[in-house]
Design a protein around this motif. Structure first.
Motif, short mmCIF file in Angstrom:
data_model
loop_
_atom_site.label_atom_id
_atom_site.label_comp_id
_atom_site.label_asym_id
_atom_site.label_seq_id
_atom_site.Cartn_x
_atom_site.Cartn_y
_atom_site.Cartn_z
N ARG A 90 -0.79 12.31 -7.83
CA ARG A 90 -2.23 12.16 -7.65
C ARG A 90 -2.73 13.07 -6.53
O ARG A 90 -3.78 13.73 -6.65
N SER A 91 -1.99 13.14 -5.46
CA SER A 91 -2.37 13.98 -4.33
C SER A 91 -2.38 15.46 -4.73
O SER A 91 -3.32 16.19 -4.39
N TYR A 98 3.62 3.64 4.16
CA TYR A 98 3.22 3.95 2.80
C TYR A 98 4.48 4.08 1.95
O TYR A 98 5.54 4.39 2.44
N ASP A 99 4.30 3.89 0.66
CA ASP A 99 5.45 4.04 -0.23
C ASP A 99 5.58 5.49 -0.68
O ASP A 99 4.63 6.25 -0.62
N HIS A 100 6.74 5.84 -1.11
CA HIS A 100 7.00 7.22 -1.52
C HIS A 100 7.08 7.29 -3.03
O HIS A 100 8.02 7.82 -3.60
N SER A 101 6.05 6.79 -3.69
CA SER A 101 6.08 6.80 -5.15
C SER A 101 5.67 8.17 -5.68
O SER A 101 4.86 8.88 -5.08
N SER A 102 6.23 8.51 -6.80
CA SER A 102 5.91 9.82 -7.40
C SER A 102 4.49 9.84 -7.92
O SER A 102 3.87 10.90 -8.00
N PHE A 103 3.94 8.67 -8.27
CA PHE A 103 2.55 8.62 -8.73
C PHE A 103 1.60 9.07 -7.62
O PHE A 103 0.66 9.83 -7.87
N ASP A 104 1.83 8.61 -6.41
CA ASP A 104 0.97 9.02 -5.29
C ASP A 104 1.08 10.51 -5.02
O ASP A 104 0.08 11.17 -4.74
N LEU A 105 2.28 11.05 -5.11
CA LEU A 105 2.46 12.48 -4.92
C LEU A 105 1.75 13.27 -6.01
O LEU A 105 1.05 14.25 -5.73
#
Length: 52
Positions: A16-17, A7-14
């Motif tokens: 959203r989580s 998985y990528d370590h994008s700040s958007f995913d963080l």
């Protein structure tokens, strides 16, 4: 030695989580908070009736 990251370590995913975690927490706590407020208001009303 390198490890594959699935998985990528994008700040958007963080973000959203974290948002989903906070939303889930409030969704789970809301019924308890409403029940507690109703209980407090009933206790307050009963105390007023006893005083009168």
């Amino acid at each position: 030695m390198e490890f594959a990251v699935c998985y990528d370590h994008s700040s958007f995913d963080l973000a959203r989580s974290i948002f989903l975690d906070v939303t889930a927490f409030f969704a789970l706590m809301a019924p308890w908070a409403i029940a507690r407020l109703v209980e407090i208001s009933r206790e307050d009303g009963a105390a007023r009736l006893k005083a009168a």
